[in-house]
Design an enzyme around this catalytic site. Structure first.
Site, PDB file in Angstrom:
ATOM      1  CG  ASP A  84      -2.129   0.887   1.101  1.00 50.56           C
ATOM      2  OD1 ASP A  84      -3.006   0.826   1.975  1.00 50.56           O
ATOM      3  OD2 ASP A  84      -2.209   1.648   0.106  1.00 50.56           O
ATOM      4  CG  ASP A  87      -1.777   9.926   3.212  1.00 50.09           C
ATOM      5  OD1 ASP A  87      -1.891  10.051   1.984  1.00 50.09           O
ATOM      6  OD2 ASP A  87      -2.587   9.296   3.914  1.00 50.09           O
ATOM      7  CE  LYS A  97      -2.083   2.683   4.600  1.00 45.72           C
ATOM      8  NZ  LYS A  97      -2.175   3.244   3.243  1.00 45.72           N
ATOM      9  NE  ARG A  99      -3.722  13.735   1.775  1.00 44.77           N
ATOM     10  CZ  ARG A  99      -4.319  14.895   1.638  1.00 44.77           C
ATOM     11  NH1 ARG A  99      -4.832  15.495   2.666  1.00 44.77           N
ATOM     12  NH2 ARG A  99      -4.436  15.473   0.456  1.00 44.77           N
ATOM     13  CD  GLU A 106      -5.930   2.286   3.363  1.00 46.20           C
ATOM     14  OE1 GLU A 106      -5.535   3.015   4.292  1.00 46.20           O
ATOM     15  OE2 GLU A 106      -6.052   2.678   2.198  1.00 46.20           O
TER      16      GLU A 106
HETATM   17  O1  DER Z   1      -5.545   6.080   2.029  1.00 48.98           O
HETATM   18  C1  DER Z   1      -4.343   5.777   2.142  1.00 48.98           C
HETATM   19  O2  DER Z   1      -3.783   5.596   3.216  1.00 48.98           O
HETATM   20  C2  DER Z   1      -3.528   5.660   0.890  1.00 48.98           C
HETATM   21  O3  DER Z   1      -2.429   4.872   1.106  1.00 48.98           O
HETATM   22  C3  DER Z   1      -3.188   7.003   0.394  1.00 48.98           C
HETATM   23  O4  DER Z   1      -3.339   8.015   1.270  1.00 48.98           O
HETATM   24  C4  DER Z   1      -1.841   7.126  -0.296  1.00 48.98           C
HETATM   25  O5  DER Z   1      -2.263   7.391  -1.566  1.00 48.98           O
HETATM   26  P1  DER Z   1      -1.352   7.728  -2.800  1.00 48.98           P
HETATM   27  O6  DER Z   1      -0.579   6.475  -3.092  1.00 48.98           O
HETATM   28  O7  DER Z   1      -2.359   8.058  -3.856  1.00 48.98           O
HETATM   29  O8  DER Z   1      -0.480   8.885  -2.416  1.00 48.98           O
END
Ligand code: DER
Length: 227
Positions: A84, A87, A97, A99, A106
């Site tokens: 994953d 942020d 994380k 956002r 997750e």
């Molecule tokens: O929602 C989350 O935690 C995601 O990992 C996210 O915030 C990170 O997203 P990105 O890969 O589009 O920067």
């Protein structure tokens, strides 16, 4: 070979670590999407026979569209890997994380996986949690004001996350609300302890001691930081 940008580079790097027959958890967000594409390509070309499980409905759709088999979380008591984005990442591999999609799945998959690999570019590197973004706190809808009041007593400032249209509060896949909270100075372990003990908090975006490794995509290479 078309020139890959840092996020593509790190997504391919992680996809190359997947072995045949693995059960792989899929994150949510733009970097996770690139990982899904890279894994699907390897799975197709090398007949890896992987099974995937998704942290969100949208990643499940992307995986199925890419030809990856997707099983539901309740069919698993184990997964080899969860991949994953994040942020924020601190030097001790604490993550912020949330956002994006819902934190509950997750963090569930990140903590259940034998290996949890985090894919970022350098823009996500911070000295301390909360440096660039508020801390998402997922709460039971009826509890939001009670939780906000308690967090305010601990110096928190924040409000309910609005939906994309900005005309209503945002609900997560679990029907929860999200308080995006900022704090003067965050000791992420103290704040984790606090958030993990307040009744009405369903989940929060501080991932302490969960990442097995963080892969930082650069213009030419990928930097690996292992716990
Ligand atoms: O929602 C989350 O935690 C995601 O990992 C996210 O915030 C990170 O997203 P990105 O890969 O589009 O920067």
């Amino acid at each position: 070979q078309n020139i890959m940008n840092p996020k593509q580079r790190v997504a391919v790097h992680a996809a190359n670590l997947v072995e045949a027959d693995m059960i792989v958890g899929l994150g949510t967000g733009s970097t996770a999407n690139l990982f899904i594409e890279a894994l699907a390509k390897r799975n197709r070309n090398e007949h890896l026979k992987v099974t995937t499980v998704s942290s969100s409905a949208i990643s499940a759709v992307k995986a199925k569209e890419a030809g990856l088999p997707v099983v539901s979380i309740d069919s698993l008591d184990y997964l080899d890997m969860y991949v994953d984005g994040a942020d924020e990442v601190t030097p001790d591999l604490t993550l912020l994380k949330g956002r994006g999609q819902d934190l509950v799945r997750e963090k569930l998959l990140a903590s259940a996986a034998d290996q949890f690999y985090v894919l970022v570019d350098e823009s996500k590197l911070v000295e301390h949690i909360g440096q660039n973004f508020p801390v998402p706190v997922e709460v039971l809808p009826e509890a939001w004001k009670l939780v906000l009041a308690q967090l305010k007593q601990h110096g928190g400032v924040g409000e309910l996350r609005m939906n994309a249209a900005g005309d209503n509060v945002a609900f997560t896949a679990h029907g929860s609300l999200v308080l995006d909270m900022s704090f003067e100075h965050i000791d992420s372990l103290e704040l984790t302890m606090l958030l993990d003990t307040i009744a009405g908090v369903v989940e929060h975006g501080i991932f302490s001691d969960l990442a097995s490794a963080v892969f930082i995509g650069g213009e030419q290479e990928v930097e690996e930081h292992w716990r």
